[in-house]
Design a protein around this motif. Structure first.
Motif, PDB file in Angstrom:
ATOM      1  N   ILE A  12      -1.843 109.887  60.479  1.00 19.76           N
ATOM      2  CA  ILE A  12      -0.726 108.983  60.205  1.00 19.76           C
ATOM      3  C   ILE A  12       0.514 109.657  60.762  1.00 19.76           C
ATOM      4  CG2 ILE A  12       0.481 107.656  58.439  1.00 19.76           C
ATOM      5  CD1 ILE A  12      -2.467 107.193  58.162  1.00 19.76           C
ATOM      6  N   GLY A  16       3.339 102.965  54.658  1.00 17.20           N
ATOM      7  CA  GLY A  16       2.882 103.828  53.581  1.00 17.20           C
ATOM      8  C   GLY A  16       4.001 104.688  53.049  1.00 17.20           C
ATOM      9  N   HIS A  17       3.646 105.523  52.112  1.00 16.17           N
ATOM     10  CA  HIS A  17       4.593 106.545  51.664  1.00 16.17           C
ATOM     11  C   HIS A  17       3.832 107.787  51.263  1.00 16.17           C
ATOM     12  CE1 HIS A  17       3.749 106.119  47.389  1.00 16.17           C
ATOM     13  NE2 HIS A  17       3.961 104.825  47.468  1.00 16.17           N
ATOM     14  N   GLY A  18       4.517 108.901  51.347  1.00 20.68           N
ATOM     15  CA  GLY A  18       3.993 110.176  50.880  1.00 20.68           C
ATOM     16  C   GLY A  18       4.640 110.506  49.554  1.00 20.68           C
ATOM     17  N   ARG A  19       4.891 111.773  49.354  1.00 25.93           N
ATOM     18  CA  ARG A  19       5.329 112.183  48.021  1.00 25.93           C
ATOM     19  C   ARG A  19       6.775 111.830  47.726  1.00 25.93           C
ATOM     20  NH1 ARG A  19       5.061 118.732  49.036  1.00 25.93           N
ATOM     21  NH2 ARG A  19       6.392 118.711  50.871  1.00 25.93           N
ATOM     22  N   GLN A  20       7.587 111.543  48.776  1.00 27.93           N
ATOM     23  CA  GLN A  20       8.960 111.084  48.473  1.00 27.93           C
ATOM     24  C   GLN A  20       8.968 109.593  48.159  1.00 27.93           C
ATOM     25  OE1 GLN A  20       8.280 112.722  51.414  1.00 27.93           O
ATOM     26  NE2 GLN A  20       9.117 114.729  50.916  1.00 27.93           N
ATOM     27  N   GLU A  32      13.336 108.594  53.453  1.00 24.31           N
ATOM     28  CA  GLU A  32      12.984 108.649  54.861  1.00 24.31           C
ATOM     29  C   GLU A  32      13.916 107.821  55.711  1.00 24.31           C
ATOM     30  OE1 GLU A  32       9.060 108.432  56.244  1.00 24.31           O
ATOM     31  OE2 GLU A  32       8.254 109.108  54.326  1.00 24.31           O
ATOM     32  N   LYS A  54       4.468 103.314  59.812  1.00 23.99           N
ATOM     33  CA  LYS A  54       3.806 104.472  60.429  1.00 23.99           C
ATOM     34  C   LYS A  54       2.763 103.948  61.401  1.00 23.99           C
ATOM     35  CE  LYS A  54       5.806 107.437  57.600  1.00 23.99           C
ATOM     36  NZ  LYS A  54       6.746 108.482  58.026  1.00 23.99           N
ATOM     37  N   LYS A  93      10.718 117.479  59.867  1.00 23.15           N
ATOM     38  CA  LYS A  93      11.396 116.770  58.772  1.00 23.15           C
ATOM     39  C   LYS A  93      10.365 116.049  57.908  1.00 23.15           C
ATOM     40  CE  LYS A  93      15.772 116.088  61.138  1.00 23.15           C
ATOM     41  NZ  LYS A  93      15.653 115.781  62.576  1.00 23.15           N
ATOM     42  N   ILE A  94      10.793 115.620  56.730  1.00 28.48           N
ATOM     43  CA  ILE A  94       9.876 114.883  55.867  1.00 28.48           C
ATOM     44  C   ILE A  94       9.423 113.604  56.568  1.00 28.48           C
ATOM     45  CG2 ILE A  94      10.806 115.788  53.703  1.00 28.48           C
ATOM     46  CD1 ILE A  94      12.255 113.107  53.349  1.00 28.48           C
ATOM     47  N   GLY A  95       8.202 113.192  56.233  1.00 29.81           N
ATOM     48  CA  GLY A  95       7.674 111.954  56.796  1.00 29.81           C
ATOM     49  C   GLY A  95       6.959 112.121  58.118  1.00 29.81           C
ATOM     50  N   ASP A  96       6.750 113.343  58.583  1.00 28.41           N
ATOM     51  CA  ASP A  96       6.056 113.568  59.860  1.00 28.41           C
ATOM     52  C   ASP A  96       4.625 113.059  59.839  1.00 28.41           C
ATOM     53  OD1 ASP A  96       8.060 114.622  61.382  1.00 28.41           O
ATOM     54  OD2 ASP A  96       7.368 116.710  61.265  1.00 28.41           O
ATOM     55  N   GLY A  97       4.037 112.978  58.660  1.00 25.37           N
ATOM     56  CA  GLY A  97       2.710 112.376  58.572  1.00 25.37           C
ATOM     57  C   GLY A  97       1.640 113.328  58.118  1.00 25.37           C
ATOM     58  N   LYS A  98       0.398 112.921  58.323  1.00 31.12           N
ATOM     59  CA  LYS A  98      -0.721 113.638  57.739  1.00 31.12           C
ATOM     60  C   LYS A  98      -1.964 113.397  58.568  1.00 31.12           C
ATOM     61  CE  LYS A  98       0.361 114.201  53.488  1.00 31.12           C
ATOM     62  NZ  LYS A  98       0.606 113.960  52.077  1.00 31.12           N
TER      63      LYS A  98
HETATM   64  N1  LIG Z   1      -2.464 111.304  50.177  1.00 34.57           N
HETATM   65  C1  LIG Z   1      -2.326 110.346  51.089  1.00 34.57           C
HETATM   66  N2  LIG Z   1      -3.294 109.424  51.252  1.00 34.57           N
HETATM   67  C2  LIG Z   1      -3.168 108.450  52.183  1.00 34.57           C
HETATM   68  N3  LIG Z   1      -2.120 108.337  53.008  1.00 34.57           N
HETATM   69  C3  LIG Z   1      -1.139 109.241  52.882  1.00 34.57           C
HETATM   70  C4  LIG Z   1      -1.183 110.296  51.920  1.00 34.57           C
HETATM   71  N4  LIG Z   1      -0.059 111.035  52.063  1.00 34.57           N
HETATM   72  C5  LIG Z   1       0.637 110.480  53.054  1.00 34.57           C
HETATM   73  N5  LIG Z   1       0.009 109.388  53.544  1.00 34.57           N
HETATM   74  C6  LIG Z   1       0.437 108.548  54.638  1.00 34.57           C
HETATM   75  O1  LIG Z   1       1.145 109.360  55.556  1.00 34.57           O
HETATM   76  C7  LIG Z   1       2.475 108.882  55.734  1.00 34.57           C
HETATM   77  C8  LIG Z   1       3.392 110.048  55.910  1.00 34.57           C
HETATM   78  O2  LIG Z   1       3.296 110.909  54.791  1.00 34.57           O
HETATM   79  P1  LIG Z   1       4.366 112.057  54.655  1.00 34.57           P
HETATM   80  O3  LIG Z   1       4.430 112.798  55.942  1.00 34.57           O
HETATM   81  O4  LIG Z   1       5.647 111.506  54.124  1.00 34.57           O
HETATM   82  O5  LIG Z   1       3.630 112.970  53.556  1.00 34.57           O
HETATM   83  P2  LIG Z   1       4.310 113.893  52.444  1.00 34.57           P
HETATM   84  O6  LIG Z   1       3.186 114.420  51.615  1.00 34.57           O
HETATM   85  O7  LIG Z   1       5.373 113.118  51.727  1.00 34.57           O
HETATM   86  O8  LIG Z   1       4.912 115.093  53.290  1.00 34.57           O
HETATM   87  P3  LIG Z   1       6.476 115.393  53.627  1.00 34.57           P
HETATM   88  O9  LIG Z   1       7.007 116.127  52.432  1.00 34.57           O
HETATM   89  O10 LIG Z   1       6.437 116.234  54.863  1.00 34.57           O
HETATM   90  O11 LIG Z   1       7.143 114.066  53.852  1.00 34.57           O
HETATM   91  C9  LIG Z   1       2.748 108.039  54.511  1.00 34.57           C
HETATM   92  O12 LIG Z   1       3.736 107.060  54.787  1.00 34.57           O
HETATM   93  C10 LIG Z   1       1.390 107.427  54.233  1.00 34.57           C
HETATM   94  O13 LIG Z   1       1.188 106.327  55.097  1.00 34.57           O
END
Ligand SMILES: Nc1ncnc2c1ncn2[C@@H]1O[C@H](COP(=O)(O)OP(=O)(O)OP(=O)(O)O)[C@@H](O)[C@H]1O
Ligand SMILES: [Mg+2]
Length: 112
Positions: free
Chosen positions: A7, A35-39, A44, A58, A85-90
């Motif tokens: 992502i 989607g969203h992550g932990r924030q 973002e 994303k 930065k935050i939101g780079d993905g996973k």
């Molecule tokens: N545990 C998860 N399961 C499924 N999708 C996820 C998960 N974590 C993140 N994603 C997807 O990845 C996208 C980017 O996540 P993001 O990079 O913000 O993760 P984060 O854990 O919040 O890390 P960061 O602190 O770097 O932002 C999200 O918008 C979501 O679509």
């Protein structure tokens, strides 16, 4: 075989595709997702402004590759997609049991 699901930020798609092409990754599926992550999306920034809803656009890339290439592909995606930065993905990694090319029924890594 492994499936790599990444992502990433939409604006990083071109550089990630170029980097994957450069290491010889051929088959790839791309989906526009939200989607969203932990924030939970709140902090973002997307296209210069802070996103007001809690689901941020994303891109999801999916590719099935030989297991021996997984680390190389992961490193390539990380290097091409990272801003720091935050939101780079996973990136998520799955084991894949079988692959079949429909045209000729090639199987396994032959089908990739
Ligand atoms: N545990 C998860 N399961 C499924 N999708 C996820 C998960 N974590 C993140 N994603 C997807 O990845 C996208 C980017 O996540 P993001 O990079 O913000 O993760 P984060 O854990 O919040 O890390 P960061 O602190 O770097 O932002 C999200 O918008 C979501 O679509
Ligand atoms: Mg986040």
């Amino acid at each position: 075989m492994k499936k790599i699901e990444a992502i990433i930020q939409p604006f990083k798609l071109a550089s990630v595709r170029d980097a994957l092409k450069a290491i010889g990754i051929d088959g790839l599926t791309i989906t526009e997702v939200r989607g969203h992550g932990r924030q939970k999306g709140h902090k973002e920034v997307y296209r210069g402004q802070e996103y007001e809803v809690d689901l941020v656009p994303k891109i999801k890339l999916e590719m099935v590759i030989g297991a021996d290439r997984a680390d190389e592909v992961i490193d390539t995606i990380v290097n091409a997609a990272r801003t720091g930065k935050i939101g780079d993905g996973k990136i998520f990694v799955f084991d894949v049991g079988e692959a079949i090319r429909i045209r000729n029924e090639d199987r396994g890594e032959q089908a990739l």
